[in-house]
Write an enzyme that holds these catalytic residues in place. Structure first.
Site, short mmCIF file in Angstrom:
data_model
loop_
_atom_site.label_atom_id
_atom_site.label_comp_id
_atom_site.label_asym_id
_atom_site.label_seq_id
_atom_site.Cartn_x
_atom_site.Cartn_y
_atom_site.Cartn_z
N GLU A 110 0.82 -1.21 0.00
CA GLU A 110 0.00 0.00 0.00
C GLU A 110 0.86 1.26 0.00
OE1 GLU A 110 -4.16 -0.91 2.14
OE2 GLU A 110 -2.46 -0.96 3.50
N CYS A 125 3.51 8.75 -0.01
CA CYS A 125 4.18 7.87 0.94
C CYS A 125 4.21 6.47 0.35
CB CYS A 125 3.39 7.91 2.26
SG CYS A 125 3.97 6.72 3.47
N CYS A 132 7.48 -6.21 6.65
CA CYS A 132 8.69 -5.67 7.28
C CYS A 132 9.22 -6.66 8.30
CB CYS A 132 8.40 -4.34 7.95
SG CYS A 132 9.89 -3.55 8.60
N CYS A 136 8.61 -3.87 14.89
CA CYS A 136 8.28 -2.87 15.92
C CYS A 136 6.91 -3.21 16.49
CB CYS A 136 8.28 -1.47 15.32
SG CYS A 136 9.84 -1.03 14.56
N CYS A 139 3.42 -1.37 15.22
CA CYS A 139 3.21 -1.16 13.78
C CYS A 139 2.53 -2.36 13.14
CB CYS A 139 4.59 -0.91 13.14
SG CYS A 139 4.54 -0.84 11.35
N CYS A 358 0.25 6.43 9.28
CA CYS A 358 1.51 5.77 9.63
C CYS A 358 1.26 4.50 10.42
CB CYS A 358 2.35 6.67 10.55
SG CYS A 358 2.80 8.21 9.87
N1 SAH Z 1 10.35 1.38 8.39
C1 SAH Z 1 10.60 2.76 8.36
C2 SAH Z 1 9.60 3.52 7.50
C3 SAH Z 1 8.17 3.09 7.57
S1 SAH Z 1 7.37 3.35 9.11
C4 SAH Z 1 10.65 3.33 9.76
O1 SAH Z 1 10.28 2.66 10.71
O2 SAH Z 1 11.10 4.46 9.89
C5 SAH Z 1 7.05 5.10 9.06
C6 SAH Z 1 6.82 5.75 10.42
O3 SAH Z 1 5.58 5.31 10.99
C7 SAH Z 1 7.89 5.42 11.45
O4 SAH Z 1 8.39 6.61 12.03
C8 SAH Z 1 7.17 4.60 12.48
O5 SAH Z 1 7.73 4.77 13.76
C9 SAH Z 1 5.75 5.14 12.38
N2 SAH Z 1 4.70 4.25 12.86
C10 SAH Z 1 4.66 2.91 12.77
N3 SAH Z 1 3.52 2.44 13.35
C11 SAH Z 1 2.83 3.51 13.80
C12 SAH Z 1 1.57 3.68 14.44
N4 SAH Z 1 0.79 2.66 14.73
N5 SAH Z 1 1.20 4.94 14.76
C13 SAH Z 1 1.98 6.00 14.44
N6 SAH Z 1 3.15 5.90 13.82
C14 SAH Z 1 3.59 4.68 13.49
FE1 SF4 Z 2 9.03 -1.89 9.92
FE2 SF4 Z 2 6.87 -0.72 10.94
FE3 SF4 Z 2 9.13 -0.81 12.35
FE4 SF4 Z 2 8.97 0.79 10.18
S1 SF4 Z 2 7.79 0.98 12.06
S2 SF4 Z 2 10.64 -0.62 10.73
S3 SF4 Z 2 7.63 -0.46 8.87
S4 SF4 Z 2 7.91 -2.59 11.72
#
Ligand code: SAH
Ligand code: SF4
Length: 383
Positions: A110, A125, A132, A136, A139, A358
């Site tokens: 997406e 974006c 991934c 995290c 996420c 995000c």
């Molecule tokens: N993997 C990369 C880029 C994609 S994630 C990274 O982690 O930087 C893009 C952003 O979304 C990151 O800053 C991450 O911390 C944030 N993010 C992930 N899950 C989220 C959530 N549930 N609510 C708000 N931000 C989130």
């Molecule tokens: Fe991967 Fe989501 Fe962590 Fe970004 S925030 S590195 S997309 S698991």
């Protein structure tokens, strides 16, 4: 008749030996050499690039001024590459559009196209991987696991598709900013990400300014160094998300492999976009990372780094065990950093109502890699 053209580049995320050449992954010069090798004039390479990139052509048939024999040769010996199809949702109240792209192996990623408040320009974006591996805990992409890297042509084509889609509906729209913040960890797929930036900033094509491109990483130290060395001119964002090693490990297990101090050290020592500050993204998780003491701990941590801090209030999902802080808490957190002279902004996420904010990008319902067999681990360097 010549044999099908194949690639021999032995790179991560790039085409495997024997895979077809994807035209959307090639520069004007590479296309020129390719067509010349088949006996056509080299300037046709530039023409092809312009059709694919500037005009967003989806088929060879569209390329009316490309001679029939060349189109036939290309059809027989190469592939356009890119996405196989797209489903677009655009009833977000803020004007955002969400693209669900289907890839040639049926996997889905997406991306989200967002207008700024005045609709003067658009920010796209995009995704760099299917799923991934970084895992995290806050996420949805991470929750669903890792499938595979995106190829250069698949990364680039999200932009080509979305830009054409936008311009067909709003011919004057300014498709201006690019953020690698969709699905995936761009700096675990650095070569195709860097190649995509070079292609998308080509003056013969989309001609984006590298200064309006941002690559966001969870702090993959070798990838950050590689990205710095590539000197694409694009900006770096680091998802900091917690002020101490211990807190960060709890929500971002990758911190055990690449400690917080090492990540900040890379930011301090390596050059990224010239005269552009690094952005630190910080997801505010209710009662976990949003406390006043967390904000205070950030102040000395980032001292001396020319940076901006971007606070992202957590975007909830039924499957994630965290809450979103209230507005007063968010504002208090921001004020502590601002008082310490940091530039701080709050990302009031767009496309929240279409699941495009995000951390909400899942690709597809039910698209989930098995964690037990842990395919994700294999993709991490040196693990
Ligand atoms: N993997 C990369 C880029 C994609 S994630 C990274 O982690 O930087 C893009 C952003 O979304 C990151 O800053 C991450 O911390 C944030 N993010 C992930 N899950 C989220 C959530 N549930 N609510 C708000 N931000 C989130
Ligand atoms: Fe991967 Fe989501 Fe962590 Fe970004 S925030 S590195 S997309 S698991």
């Amino acid at each position: 008749m010549r044999a099908a053209v194949t690639s021999t580049r032995p790179q991560e995320g790039g085409p495997a030996k024997g895979a077809p050449v994807h035209l959307r992954a090639m520069s004007p010069e590479q296309l020129g050499e390719l067509v010349q090798s088949a006996g056509f004039e080299p300037y046709r390479g530039r023409q092809l690039f312009q059709w694919l990139h500037r005009r967003g052509a989806r088929t060879l048939e569209e390329m009316r001024n490309v001679p029939g024999p060349l189109r036939e040769w290309l059809a027989a010996n190469t592939a356009l590459g890119g996405v196989a199809g797209a489903d677009v949702t655009h009833h977000s109240s803020d004007g955002s559009m969400k693209f669900l792209f289907e890839l040639d192996d049926g996997k889905k990623v997406e991306s989200v196209l967002m207008p700024d408040t005045a609709r003067d320009y658009w920010t796209f974006c995009l995704s760099s991987q299917v799923g991934c591996a970084v895992d995290c805990k806050f996420c949805v992409t991470g929750l669903n696991g890792f499938f595979r890297h995106l190829r250069t042509d698949e990364i680039v084509d999200q932009v080509l598709y979305a830009r054409r889609y936008l311009h067909e509906r709003q011919p004057k729209a300014n498709f201006r900013n690019l953020v690698y913040m969709g699905m995936g960890e761009p700096l675990l797929n650095t070569v195709p990400v860097v190649e995509s930036i070079r292609l998308l900033t080509s003056g013969e094509g989309v001609d984006l300014s590298p200064r309006r491109i941002t690559v966001s990483t969870s702090g993959i130290v070798p990838g950050m160094i590689e990205f710095s060395r590539a000197q694409t001119g694009a900006c770096l964002a680091v998802s900091l998300n917690a002020p101490t090693q211990e807190q960060r490990e709890a929500i971002m297990p990758i911190t055990r492999k690449y400690p917080l101090a090492d990540v900040l050290d890379v930011v301090r020592r390596h050059p990224f976009a010239k005269n552009k500050r690094v952005t630190f993204e910080y997801v505010l998780l209710k009662d976990v990372t949003d406390r006043e003491e967390d904000a205070r701990a950030l102040v000395p941590l980032l001292r001396g780094i020319p940076c901006k801090v971007n606070l992202i209030p957590f975007n909830p999902d039924a499957e994630l065990p965290y809450g979103r802080p209230d507005e007063a808490t968010i504002n208090r957190f921001a004020a502590i950093l601002a008082e310490a002279n940091y530039t701080v902004s709050v990302r009031w996420s767009k496309a929240l109502d279409v699941g495009g904010a995000c951390g909400q990008l899942a690709g597809q319902k039910g698209q989930r890699a098995s964690r037990r067999s842990s395919p994700s681990k294999a993709s991490l360097p040196n693990s």
